[in-house]
Design a protein around this motif. Structure first.
Motif, PDB file in Angstrom:
ATOM      1  N   ILE A 145       1.330  -1.823   0.852  1.00  0.00           N
ATOM      2  CA  ILE A 145       1.291  -2.226   2.263  1.00  0.00           C
ATOM      3  C   ILE A 145       2.230  -1.305   3.050  1.00  0.00           C
ATOM      4  O   ILE A 145       3.390  -1.117   2.690  1.00  0.00           O
ATOM      5  N   GLU A 179      -1.341   2.290   3.044  1.00  0.00           N
ATOM      6  CA  GLU A 179      -2.614   1.928   2.430  1.00  0.00           C
ATOM      7  C   GLU A 179      -3.510   3.152   2.232  1.00  0.00           C
ATOM      8  O   GLU A 179      -3.473   4.083   3.047  1.00  0.00           O
ATOM      9  N   TRP A 226      -7.053  -7.140   1.106  1.00  0.00           N
ATOM     10  CA  TRP A 226      -6.601  -5.956   1.844  1.00  0.00           C
ATOM     11  C   TRP A 226      -6.694  -6.196   3.349  1.00  0.00           C
ATOM     12  O   TRP A 226      -5.808  -5.815   4.102  1.00  0.00           O
ATOM     13  N   VAL A 253      -9.009   1.781   2.863  1.00  0.00           N
ATOM     14  CA  VAL A 253      -8.560   0.472   3.368  1.00  0.00           C
ATOM     15  C   VAL A 253      -8.338   0.555   4.877  1.00  0.00           C
ATOM     16  O   VAL A 253      -8.714  -0.351   5.630  1.00  0.00           O
TER      17      VAL A 253
END
Ligand SMILES: Cc1cc2nc3c(=O)[nH]c(=O)nc-3n(C[C@H](O)[C@H](O)[C@H](O)COP(=O)(O)O)c2cc1C
Length: 194
Positions: free
Chosen positions: A55, A58, A96, A62
């Motif tokens: 995070i 990414e 995600w 994503v």
């Protein structure tokens, strides 16, 4: 609603080449009314395993996924059911999208659910599981009409066309509700920003 048409981002939760759910989704896209544009995403096979350590940095796929969902007015998902649950690959993708928490691309978005299976169970439990996922994303899942396709071998013809007329009618009815929720959502955004 962006521009004139309702923009729907759609995905099938199966990696299988001859997926019933992919067929169902493509039939739904073809049945969309003139003022609805459905984009069927093909990103699922590229989505890596979710890892919270990533995070903030990414993978590009994503970021693309989140950007596509954010640009849509609504989301449509056709889900298989495995062992009575949402498929892992689909749950992985949704995990995600859940970031940034409480400001994610799914937030407040109307969501259409549907599912197909060759068995009699009709994906009801997987769809129910997805409703639970979207509580966290605060997305607006269209309550009904539910689109539950069982005995898929009979519901589609050899070319993959949906020939179950009751299901075809339900999809048309479902789009009417999806549009209603999207309109309500848009009115709410105006009210909140004024
Ligand atoms: C391990 C496994 C578990 C399954 N569990 C269920 C289930 O709980 N409910 C159901 O309706 N179908 C179940 N199925 C059948 C799947 O729905 C079927 O394989 C379906 O075609 C998968 O979706 P797809 O055609 O879009 O790839 C299962 C299949 C497998 C391989």
């Amino acid at each position: 609603m962006s521009e004139d048409k309702l923009k729907v981002w759609a995905i099938a939760g199966s990696l299988r080449a001859d997926s019933w759910n992919e067929k169902l989704l493509r039939n739904a896209a073809a049945l969309a009314p003139d003022d609805v544009e459905v984009h069927v995403s093909d990103l699922l096979p590229q989505v890596p395993f979710f890892n919270e350590d990533l995070i903030g940095h990414e993978p590009a796929v994503v970021q693309q996924l989140r950007a596509e969902v954010a640009a849509a007015d609504a989301v449509m998902i056709a889900t298989p059911e495995y062992n009575g649950m949402v498929p892992g690959v689909l749950k992985n993708l949704l995990d995600w999208i859940t970031f940034p928490l409480f400001a994610c691309a799914m937030m407040d978005k109307p969501v259409s659910l549907m599912g197909a299976t060759p068995s009699k169970l009709a994906t009801a439990r997987a769809q129910s599981g997805l409703r639970q996922v979207f509580v966290y994303n605060r997305a607006l899942v269209v309550p009904s009409p539910e689109i539950l396709v069982n005995f898929a071998h009979d519901a589609f013809d050899a070319e993959g066309r949906l020939i179950d007329q009751m299901c075809v009618d339900r999809i048309a009815h479902h789009f009417a509700y999806l549009k209603k929720y999207a309109r309500l959502n848009q009115m709410d955004e105006v009210a909140l920003s004024s």
